[in-house]
Motif scaffolding. Structure first.
Motif, short mmCIF file in Angstrom:
data_model
loop_
_atom_site.label_atom_id
_atom_site.label_comp_id
_atom_site.label_asym_id
_atom_site.label_seq_id
_atom_site.Cartn_x
_atom_site.Cartn_y
_atom_site.Cartn_z
N VAL A 1 0.86 -1.18 0.00
CA VAL A 1 0.00 0.00 0.00
C VAL A 1 0.91 1.23 0.00
O VAL A 1 1.40 1.65 1.05
N PRO A 2 1.17 1.80 -1.19
CA PRO A 2 1.99 3.01 -1.23
C PRO A 2 1.19 4.22 -0.75
O PRO A 2 -0.03 4.25 -0.86
N GLY B 1 2.85 17.38 3.09
CA GLY B 1 4.09 16.61 3.07
C GLY B 1 4.32 15.98 4.42
O GLY B 1 4.14 16.61 5.45
N SER B 2 4.66 14.74 4.40
CA SER B 2 4.82 14.00 5.64
C SER B 2 6.03 14.49 6.43
O SER B 2 7.05 14.82 5.86
N GLN B 3 5.90 14.52 7.72
CA GLN B 3 7.02 14.86 8.60
C GLN B 3 7.84 13.61 8.91
O GLN B 3 8.88 13.70 9.53
N VAL B 4 7.35 12.47 8.52
CA VAL B 4 8.10 11.21 8.61
C VAL B 4 8.28 10.70 7.20
O VAL B 4 7.59 11.12 6.28
N ASP B 5 9.19 9.78 7.04
CA ASP B 5 9.46 9.34 5.68
C ASP B 5 8.80 7.99 5.36
O ASP B 5 9.27 7.25 4.53
N MET B 6 7.66 7.70 5.99
CA MET B 6 6.95 6.47 5.69
C MET B 6 6.29 6.60 4.32
O MET B 6 5.59 7.56 4.05
N THR B 7 6.57 5.63 3.45
CA THR B 7 6.07 5.71 2.08
C THR B 7 5.08 4.60 1.73
O THR B 7 4.58 4.58 0.60
N GLY B 8 4.80 3.69 2.67
CA GLY B 8 3.83 2.64 2.41
C GLY B 8 3.93 1.54 3.44
O GLY B 8 4.70 1.64 4.40
N HIS B 9 3.12 0.48 3.23
CA HIS B 9 3.18 -0.66 4.15
C HIS B 9 2.69 -1.94 3.49
O HIS B 9 2.01 -1.90 2.45
N THR B 10 3.05 -3.06 4.10
CA THR B 10 2.56 -4.39 3.77
C THR B 10 2.22 -5.06 5.08
O THR B 10 2.91 -4.85 6.09
#
Length: 102
Positions: free
Chosen positions: A43-44, A59-68
């Motif tokens: 899930v991007p 814009g995100s303050q963290v660099d999380m770009t997706g998950h599985t």
């Protein structure tokens, strides 16, 4: 079995459409290798915003770009699954956490 979330952090963007297609094919191979352990494939994220008591910023303050999300017998098994994720090849980092259902 327990569910674990693999969060994608950072990572380089593909330099070309062809490179993006090759990388996507590697993801598909990785997910296929995990078989039935995959609960939610990839899930991007895009168009992220951060909300705090100071307001909202684009814009995100963290660099999380997706998950599985995967299921595994233990955190160690989930970590082993993550070690072969192609996201690591594009300078990404992975965070693996047990999901607690309340």
């Amino acid at each position: 079995m327990t569910q674990f979330i693999i969060s994608y952090l950072g990572g380089d963007k593909p330099a070309s459409a062809e490179e993006g297609k090759r990388h996507f094919a590697q993801y598909q191979q990785w997910l296929a290798s995990l078989g039935g352990a995959v609960i939610t494939a990839m899930v991007p994220y895009k168009n992220s915003h951060s909300v705090s008591s100071d307001g909202v910023s684009a814009g995100s303050q963290v660099d999380m770009t997706g998950h599985t999300i995967v299921q595994a017998e233990s955190i160690e098994q989930a970590i082993e699954m993550a070690k072969s994720c192609p996201f690591l090849a594009i300078n990404g980092r992975l965070n693996i956490a047990e999901m607690v259902v309340i």
